[in-house]
Scaffold this motif. Structure first.
Motif, PDB file in Angstrom:
ATOM      1  N   GLU A  48       0.804  -1.225   0.000  1.00  0.00           N
ATOM      2  CA  GLU A  48       0.000   0.000   0.000  1.00  0.00           C
ATOM      3  C   GLU A  48       0.839   1.278   0.000  1.00  0.00           C
ATOM      4  OE1 GLU A  48      -3.475   2.137   2.753  1.00  0.00           O
ATOM      5  OE2 GLU A  48      -2.729   0.142   3.257  1.00  0.00           O
ATOM      6  N   ASN A  49       1.909   1.307   0.780  1.00  0.00           N
ATOM      7  CA  ASN A  49       2.682   2.543   0.941  1.00  0.00           C
ATOM      8  C   ASN A  49       3.895   2.655   0.016  1.00  0.00           C
ATOM      9  OD1 ASN A  49       1.374   4.122   3.102  1.00  0.00           O
ATOM     10  ND2 ASN A  49       1.738   2.286   4.331  1.00  0.00           N
ATOM     11  N   TYR A  50       4.075   1.685  -0.871  1.00  0.00           N
ATOM     12  CA  TYR A  50       5.249   1.742  -1.752  1.00  0.00           C
ATOM     13  C   TYR A  50       5.256   3.005  -2.611  1.00  0.00           C
ATOM     14  CZ  TYR A  50       8.269   1.075  -5.745  1.00  0.00           C
ATOM     15  OH  TYR A  50       9.211   1.275  -6.725  1.00  0.00           O
ATOM     16  N   LYS A  51       4.098   3.365  -3.139  1.00  0.00           N
ATOM     17  CA  LYS A  51       4.026   4.523  -4.036  1.00  0.00           C
ATOM     18  C   LYS A  51       4.479   5.798  -3.325  1.00  0.00           C
ATOM     19  CE  LYS A  51       0.992   6.688  -7.444  1.00  0.00           C
ATOM     20  NZ  LYS A  51      -0.359   6.688  -8.059  1.00  0.00           N
ATOM     21  N   ILE A  52       4.065   5.955  -2.064  1.00  0.00           N
ATOM     22  CA  ILE A  52       4.465   7.135  -1.287  1.00  0.00           C
ATOM     23  C   ILE A  52       5.980   7.170  -1.115  1.00  0.00           C
ATOM     24  CG2 ILE A  52       4.338   8.235   0.994  1.00  0.00           C
ATOM     25  CD1 ILE A  52       1.512   7.094   1.252  1.00  0.00           C
ATOM     26  N   ILE A  53       6.547   6.013  -0.743  1.00  0.00           N
ATOM     27  CA  ILE A  53       7.996   5.924  -0.520  1.00  0.00           C
ATOM     28  C   ILE A  53       8.755   6.190  -1.815  1.00  0.00           C
ATOM     29  CG2 ILE A  53       9.878   4.378   0.165  1.00  0.00           C
ATOM     30  CD1 ILE A  53       7.814   2.915   1.941  1.00  0.00           C
ATOM     31  N   SER A  54       8.301   5.570  -2.901  1.00  0.00           N
ATOM     32  CA  SER A  54       8.965   5.722  -4.198  1.00  0.00           C
ATOM     33  C   SER A  54       8.962   7.175  -4.665  1.00  0.00           C
ATOM     34  CB  SER A  54       8.272   4.834  -5.236  1.00  0.00           C
ATOM     35  OG  SER A  54       8.881   4.961  -6.497  1.00  0.00           O
ATOM     36  N   GLN A  55       7.837   7.852  -4.486  1.00  0.00           N
ATOM     37  CA  GLN A  55       7.739   9.256  -4.908  1.00  0.00           C
ATOM     38  C   GLN A  55       8.684  10.147  -4.102  1.00  0.00           C
ATOM     39  OE1 GLN A  55       3.543  10.078  -4.506  1.00  0.00           O
ATOM     40  NE2 GLN A  55       3.063   9.345  -6.571  1.00  0.00           N
ATOM     41  N   MET A  56       8.808   9.867  -2.810  1.00  0.00           N
ATOM     42  CA  MET A  56       9.710  10.657  -1.965  1.00  0.00           C
ATOM     43  C   MET A  56      11.160  10.443  -2.369  1.00  0.00           C
ATOM     44  SD  MET A  56       7.934  10.316   1.792  1.00  0.00           S
ATOM     45  CE  MET A  56       8.894  11.643   2.490  1.00  0.00           C
ATOM     46  N   VAL A  57      11.493   9.200  -2.719  1.00  0.00           N
ATOM     47  CA  VAL A  57      12.857   8.894  -3.160  1.00  0.00           C
ATOM     48  C   VAL A  57      13.147   9.592  -4.487  1.00  0.00           C
ATOM     49  CG1 VAL A  57      14.379   7.054  -3.980  1.00  0.00           C
ATOM     50  CG2 VAL A  57      13.005   6.700  -1.925  1.00  0.00           C
ATOM     51  N   GLU A  58      12.182   9.558  -5.405  1.00  0.00           N
ATOM     52  CA  GLU A  58      12.340  10.193  -6.713  1.00  0.00           C
ATOM     53  C   GLU A  58      12.577  11.698  -6.577  1.00  0.00           C
ATOM     54  OE1 GLU A  58      12.478   9.248  -9.894  1.00  0.00           O
ATOM     55  OE2 GLU A  58      12.422   7.115  -9.413  1.00  0.00           O
ATOM     56  N   LYS A  59      11.938  12.300  -5.582  1.00  0.00           N
ATOM     57  CA  LYS A  59      12.047  13.750  -5.387  1.00  0.00           C
ATOM     58  C   LYS A  59      13.192  14.129  -4.441  1.00  0.00           C
ATOM     59  CE  LYS A  59       7.081  14.441  -6.131  1.00  0.00           C
ATOM     60  NZ  LYS A  59       5.788  14.853  -5.510  1.00  0.00           N
ATOM     61  N   LYS A  90      19.437   6.183  -6.222  1.00  0.00           N
ATOM     62  CA  LYS A  90      18.873   7.521  -6.009  1.00  0.00           C
ATOM     63  C   LYS A  90      19.559   8.253  -4.854  1.00  0.00           C
ATOM     64  CE  LYS A  90      15.697   7.351  -9.216  1.00  0.00           C
ATOM     65  NZ  LYS A  90      15.664   8.311 -10.351  1.00  0.00           N
ATOM     66  N   GLY A  91      20.617   7.630  -4.313  1.00  0.00           N
ATOM     67  CA  GLY A  91      21.382   8.279  -3.252  1.00  0.00           C
ATOM     68  C   GLY A  91      20.875   8.005  -1.851  1.00  0.00           C
ATOM     69  N   VAL A  92      19.952   7.048  -1.711  1.00  0.00           N
ATOM     70  CA  VAL A  92      19.389   6.731  -0.396  1.00  0.00           C
ATOM     71  C   VAL A  92      20.189   5.610   0.262  1.00  0.00           C
ATOM     72  CG1 VAL A  92      17.347   5.892   0.838  1.00  0.00           C
ATOM     73  CG2 VAL A  92      17.080   7.436  -1.114  1.00  0.00           C
ATOM     74  N   ASN A  93      20.501   5.783   1.528  1.00  0.00           N
ATOM     75  CA  ASN A  93      21.172   4.740   2.299  1.00  0.00           C
ATOM     76  C   ASN A  93      20.104   3.803   2.863  1.00  0.00           C
ATOM     77  OD1 ASN A  93      22.895   3.172   3.795  1.00  0.00           O
ATOM     78  ND2 ASN A  93      23.257   4.704   5.385  1.00  0.00           N
ATOM     79  N   VAL A  94      20.098   2.552   2.403  1.00  0.00           N
ATOM     80  CA  VAL A  94      19.119   1.569   2.880  1.00  0.00           C
ATOM     81  C   VAL A  94      19.764   0.769   4.007  1.00  0.00           C
ATOM     82  CG1 VAL A  94      17.560  -0.299   2.236  1.00  0.00           C
ATOM     83  CG2 VAL A  94      18.189   1.439   0.541  1.00  0.00           C
ATOM     84  N   CYS A  95      19.116   0.789   5.177  1.00  0.00           N
ATOM     85  CA  CYS A  95      19.685   0.139   6.365  1.00  0.00           C
ATOM     86  C   CYS A  95      18.787  -0.997   6.847  1.00  0.00           C
ATOM     87  CB  CYS A  95      19.838   1.150   7.499  1.00  0.00           C
ATOM     88  SG  CYS A  95      20.742   2.634   7.049  1.00  0.00           S
ATOM     89  N   PHE A  96      19.428  -2.064   7.295  1.00  0.00           N
ATOM     90  CA  PHE A  96      18.719  -3.187   7.900  1.00  0.00           C
ATOM     91  C   PHE A  96      19.303  -3.387   9.294  1.00  0.00           C
ATOM     92  CE2 PHE A  96      18.638  -3.784   3.319  1.00  0.00           C
ATOM     93  CZ  PHE A  96      17.281  -3.967   3.088  1.00  0.00           C
ATOM     94  N   LYS A  97      18.505  -3.062  10.325  1.00  0.00           N
ATOM     95  CA  LYS A  97      19.013  -3.025  11.700  1.00  0.00           C
ATOM     96  C   LYS A  97      19.465  -4.393  12.204  1.00  0.00           C
ATOM     97  CE  LYS A  97      17.125  -0.399  14.768  1.00  0.00           C
ATOM     98  NZ  LYS A  97      16.131   0.212  15.692  1.00  0.00           N
ATOM     99  N   LYS A  98      18.651  -5.415  11.996  1.00  0.00           N
ATOM    100  CA  LYS A  98      18.969  -6.735  12.534  1.00  0.00           C
ATOM    101  C   LYS A  98      20.278  -7.266  11.969  1.00  0.00           C
ATOM    102  CE  LYS A  98      17.099 -11.412  13.034  1.00  0.00           C
ATOM    103  NZ  LYS A  98      15.951 -12.303  12.717  1.00  0.00           N
ATOM    104  N   GLU A  99      20.469  -7.084  10.654  1.00  0.00           N
ATOM    105  CA  GLU A  99      21.674  -7.592   9.995  1.00  0.00           C
ATOM    106  C   GLU A  99      22.837  -6.601  10.046  1.00  0.00           C
ATOM    107  OE1 GLU A  99      18.054  -9.533   8.585  1.00  0.00           O
ATOM    108  OE2 GLU A  99      18.657  -7.443   8.546  1.00  0.00           O
TER     109      GLU A  99
END
Length: 210
Positions: A48-59, A90-99
């Motif tokens: 459901e929220n992918y579109k919101i996240i994707s648009q924010m990353v694009e901008k 897109k310059g975003v740092n993707v973090c995974f806390k557990k790993e």
């Protein structure tokens, strides 16, 4: 710094939990909390929220996206890697806390080593899931051989007329109807519903039993 904290839950009693919530830290960092209520197997791009996240990353409105763990991003290896690379490009740092994984180095350059680690971890998750499914299948097969397994859901197999009347309550109801009792009284005496008694009457008439 703009930070997005993402989570996925199978279910929640909080009806508003899937709505984005923004908070600001004392140092000025903005944190957007987003939660999807869905199966963890659902591909990230179909949530459901992918579109919101994707648009924010694009901008360029997001610097960091934090996931609790890799499996919150989905189960399909290719989908996960494509999503991570898409955000990283897109310059975003993707973090995974557990790993304890970050796709960007301290100088904000892409962490090329991370992809080999991700490949290993994702394969591990999928192997564990396949092993679990195999064990489940083995358990079902053993239970079926012992006669203890009952499949949940799906349509029940249709009974023949003879099988229908071989059921004790249906047979008893038929005898009550033959005595001239009403459908209601026959149902009560046979300990079945009136609807079932009516079915007994119709089947009996159609098969010449009544």
């Amino acid at each position: 710094m703009k930070i997005l904290k993402y989570n996925q839950l199978d279910q929640s009693s909080d009806l508003n939990i899937n709505k984005p919530r923004l908070s600001v830290l004392p140092n000025g960092d903005q944190i957007l909390n987003i939660t999807d209520i869905c199966s963890k197997t659902l591909p990230f791009k179909k949530r459901e929220n992918y579109k919101i996240i994707s648009q924010m990353v694009e901008k360029n409105q997001m610097d960091i996206i934090i996931f609790p763990s890799l499996n919150k991003l989905g189960y399909n290896k290719l989908d996960i890697l494509k999503t991570i690379k898409e955000f990283d490009d897109k310059g975003v740092n993707v973090c995974f806390k557990k790993e304890n994984i970050n796709t960007k180095n301290d100088d904000k350059s892409s962490n090329t080593v991370i992809y080999s680690i991700l490949n290993f971890l994702i394969s591990l998750f999928q192997n564990e899931d396949e092993i679990r499914k195999e064990r489940q299948k083995d358990g079902i097969e053993k239970a079926r051989l012992k006669g203890n397994y009952k499949k949940v859901g799906g349509k029940k197999p249709r009974l023949s007329i003879d099988q229908f009347f071989n059921k004790p309550k249906n047979s008893f109801c038929l005898e009550e109807l033959k005595k001239g009792n009403s459908i209601r009284k026959s149902a009560i005496n046979s300990d079945i519903s009136a609807a079932q008694a009516l079915k007994v009457k119709k089947f009996a008439e159609a098969s010449g039993r009544l």
